[in-house]
Design a protein around this motif. Structure first.
Motif, PDB file in Angstrom:
ATOM      1  N   UNK A  94     -28.582  72.024   1.282  1.00  0.00           N
ATOM      2  CA  UNK A  94     -30.036  71.865   1.313  1.00  0.00           C
ATOM      3  C   UNK A  94     -30.453  70.389   1.379  1.00  0.00           C
ATOM      4  N   UNK A  95     -29.785  69.499   0.639  1.00  0.00           N
ATOM      5  CA  UNK A  95     -30.250  68.126   0.490  1.00  0.00           C
ATOM      6  C   UNK A  95     -29.324  67.065   1.093  1.00  0.00           C
ATOM      7  N   UNK A  96     -28.198  67.459   1.630  1.00  0.00           N
ATOM      8  CA  UNK A  96     -27.309  66.525   2.317  1.00  0.00           C
ATOM      9  C   UNK A  96     -26.867  65.356   1.451  1.00  0.00           C
ATOM     10  N   UNK A  97     -27.122  64.142   1.923  1.00  0.00           N
ATOM     11  CA  UNK A  97     -26.644  62.927   1.244  1.00  0.00           C
ATOM     12  C   UNK A  97     -27.370  62.612  -0.055  1.00  0.00           C
ATOM     13  N   UNK A 109     -34.098  58.847  -6.403  1.00  0.00           N
ATOM     14  CA  UNK A 109     -35.407  58.960  -5.756  1.00  0.00           C
ATOM     15  C   UNK A 109     -35.633  60.341  -5.146  1.00  0.00           C
ATOM     16  N   UNK A 110     -34.651  61.226  -5.296  1.00  0.00           N
ATOM     17  CA  UNK A 110     -34.765  62.605  -4.787  1.00  0.00           C
ATOM     18  C   UNK A 110     -34.625  63.646  -5.898  1.00  0.00           C
ATOM     19  N   UNK A 111     -34.456  63.205  -7.135  1.00  0.00           N
ATOM     20  CA  UNK A 111     -34.191  64.131  -8.240  1.00  0.00           C
ATOM     21  C   UNK A 111     -35.311  65.150  -8.420  1.00  0.00           C
ATOM     22  N   UNK A 112     -36.552  64.778  -8.172  1.00  0.00           N
ATOM     23  CA  UNK A 112     -37.669  65.707  -8.344  1.00  0.00           C
ATOM     24  C   UNK A 112     -37.575  66.875  -7.362  1.00  0.00           C
ATOM     25  N   UNK A 113     -37.214  66.579  -6.124  1.00  0.00           N
ATOM     26  CA  UNK A 113     -37.091  67.636  -5.106  1.00  0.00           C
ATOM     27  C   UNK A 113     -35.917  68.570  -5.426  1.00  0.00           C
ATOM     28  N   UNK A 114     -34.803  67.975  -5.839  1.00  0.00           N
ATOM     29  CA  UNK A 114     -33.621  68.771  -6.183  1.00  0.00           C
ATOM     30  C   UNK A 114     -33.923  69.675  -7.376  1.00  0.00           C
ATOM     31  N   UNK A 115     -34.583  69.130  -8.400  1.00  0.00           N
ATOM     32  CA  UNK A 115     -34.897  69.926  -9.588  1.00  0.00           C
ATOM     33  C   UNK A 115     -35.908  71.027  -9.289  1.00  0.00           C
ATOM     34  N   UNK A 116     -36.873  70.743  -8.421  1.00  0.00           N
ATOM     35  CA  UNK A 116     -37.837  71.771  -8.033  1.00  0.00           C
ATOM     36  C   UNK A 116     -37.130  72.932  -7.337  1.00  0.00           C
ATOM     37  N   UNK A 117     -36.183  72.612  -6.468  1.00  0.00           N
ATOM     38  CA  UNK A 117     -35.384  73.642  -5.804  1.00  0.00           C
ATOM     39  C   UNK A 117     -34.578  74.441  -6.829  1.00  0.00           C
ATOM     40  N   UNK A 148     -35.223  74.976  -9.904  1.00  0.00           N
ATOM     41  CA  UNK A 148     -36.109  75.827 -10.692  1.00  0.00           C
ATOM     42  C   UNK A 148     -36.619  77.025  -9.885  1.00  0.00           C
ATOM     43  N   UNK A 149     -36.985  76.800  -8.624  1.00  0.00           N
ATOM     44  CA  UNK A 149     -37.669  77.832  -7.835  1.00  0.00           C
ATOM     45  C   UNK A 149     -36.752  78.772  -7.066  1.00  0.00           C
ATOM     46  N   UNK A 150     -35.527  78.363  -6.809  1.00  0.00           N
ATOM     47  CA  UNK A 150     -34.599  79.201  -6.029  1.00  0.00           C
ATOM     48  C   UNK A 150     -34.241  80.459  -6.822  1.00  0.00           C
ATOM     49  N   UNK A 151     -34.429  81.634  -6.217  1.00  0.00           N
ATOM     50  CA  UNK A 151     -34.215  82.912  -6.917  1.00  0.00           C
ATOM     51  C   UNK A 151     -32.820  83.088  -7.487  1.00  0.00           C
ATOM     52  N   UNK A 152     -31.814  82.581  -6.793  1.00  0.00           N
ATOM     53  CA  UNK A 152     -30.450  82.768  -7.288  1.00  0.00           C
ATOM     54  C   UNK A 152     -30.034  81.713  -8.315  1.00  0.00           C
ATOM     55  N   UNK A 153     -30.931  80.770  -8.629  1.00  0.00           N
ATOM     56  CA  UNK A 153     -30.621  79.730  -9.611  1.00  0.00           C
ATOM     57  C   UNK A 153     -31.536  79.790 -10.836  1.00  0.00           C
ATOM     58  N   UNK A 154     -32.850  79.718 -10.633  1.00  0.00           N
ATOM     59  CA  UNK A 154     -33.867  79.871 -11.688  1.00  0.00           C
ATOM     60  C   UNK A 154     -33.629  78.994 -12.921  1.00  0.00           C
ATOM     61  N   UNK A 155     -33.402  77.702 -12.709  1.00  0.00           N
ATOM     62  CA  UNK A 155     -33.252  76.784 -13.841  1.00  0.00           C
ATOM     63  C   UNK A 155     -34.636  76.489 -14.408  1.00  0.00           C
ATOM     64  N   UNK A 156     -35.048  77.297 -15.352  1.00  0.00           N
ATOM     65  CA  UNK A 156     -36.408  77.238 -15.889  1.00  0.00           C
ATOM     66  C   UNK A 156     -36.530  76.389 -17.150  1.00  0.00           C
ATOM     67  N   UNK A 185     -37.454  58.973 -10.083  1.00  0.00           N
ATOM     68  CA  UNK A 185     -38.676  59.760  -9.926  1.00  0.00           C
ATOM     69  C   UNK A 185     -38.776  60.745 -11.096  1.00  0.00           C
ATOM     70  N   UNK A 186     -39.974  60.892 -11.627  1.00  0.00           N
ATOM     71  CA  UNK A 186     -40.200  61.793 -12.749  1.00  0.00           C
ATOM     72  C   UNK A 186     -39.983  63.261 -12.366  1.00  0.00           C
ATOM     73  N   UNK A 187     -39.592  64.070 -13.342  1.00  0.00           N
ATOM     74  CA  UNK A 187     -39.493  65.521 -13.141  1.00  0.00           C
ATOM     75  C   UNK A 187     -40.530  66.260 -14.004  1.00  0.00           C
ATOM     76  N   UNK A 188     -41.574  65.549 -14.432  1.00  0.00           N
ATOM     77  CA  UNK A 188     -42.596  66.191 -15.277  1.00  0.00           C
ATOM     78  C   UNK A 188     -43.360  67.282 -14.540  1.00  0.00           C
ATOM     79  N   UNK A 189     -43.403  67.223 -13.217  1.00  0.00           N
ATOM     80  CA  UNK A 189     -44.069  68.293 -12.461  1.00  0.00           C
ATOM     81  C   UNK A 189     -43.196  69.549 -12.393  1.00  0.00           C
ATOM     82  N   UNK A 190     -41.921  69.386 -12.636  1.00  0.00           N
ATOM     83  CA  UNK A 190     -40.999  70.531 -12.625  1.00  0.00           C
ATOM     84  C   UNK A 190     -40.920  71.148 -14.023  1.00  0.00           C
TER      85      UNK A 190
END
Length: 176
Positions: free
Chosen positions: A14-17, A37-45, A47-55, A114-119
């Motif tokens: 999903x996120x490559x490099x 600088x990409x941790x927020x996007x990775x963490x959002x994925x 949390x939201x991915x059905x087979x992962x659900x890191x809530x 990058x903050x993960x407070x939105x996640x």
């Protein structure tokens, strides 16, 4: 329940490099290294991915890797030049019963993540603590200010390996 190896493969696709490496050779739980600088996007994925659900963000910790060059100034005081500071994220899926550790590393001279407070809203105070103790700046954080040290503290970051206690603070001798 997915293994860290399976999760790493999903993230790499999903996120490559932005997802660099899966570390399994340490005497601790394996962890995945991600671009700060990409941790927020990775963490959002995650949390939201059905087979992962890191809530659940169980813990977020700052760490001084102390991997820079140790140098002494003219007074003989030792400091660290270069190297990195890291942030570890311990996350869990309460419904799928799996856990994961993620690590980001950033330059010691300009530590930005990058903050993960939105996640995960609970990241707010964890990130403020890492900022206060290590000087790690969490970009886009809604309220990045000191949480443990006095608001006017100007003497560095107490959990960095090269921290020196000040002799005085507001005219009072600091015991150490």
């Amino acid at each position: 329940m997915k293994s860290p190896e399976e999760i790493f493969t999903l993230l790499k696709e999903k996120f490559g490099n932005s997802v660099t490496e899966l570390k399994t050779d340490k005497p601790v739980d394996s962890y995945i290294i991600v671009d700060p600088l990409e941790i927020d996007k990775v963490c959002l994925f995650l949390r939201n991915e059905n087979e992962l659900q890191f809530d659940s963000l169980m813990n977020l910790s700052g760490v001084d890797d102390a991997n820079g060059e140790k140098v002494k100034d003219e007074n003989g005081l030792e400091s660290i030049k270069g190297g990195t500071l890291s942030v570890y994220y311990n996350i869990e899926s309460t419904s799928l019963k799996h856990k994961l550790t993620i690590r980001v590393s950033t330059n010691r001279e300009k530590p930005e993540v990058v903050t993960v407070t939105e996640v995960w809203k609970c990241a707010d105070w964890h990130e403020r603590e890492a900022y206060d103790m290590y000087g790690i700046v969490f970009l886009n954080h809604p309220d990045l200010r000191r949480i443990l040290m006095p608001y006017d503290w100007e003497y560095g970051y107490p959990l960095r390996k090269d921290y020196k206690n000040p002799e005085f603070y507001q005219g009072m001798k600091v015991p150490y």
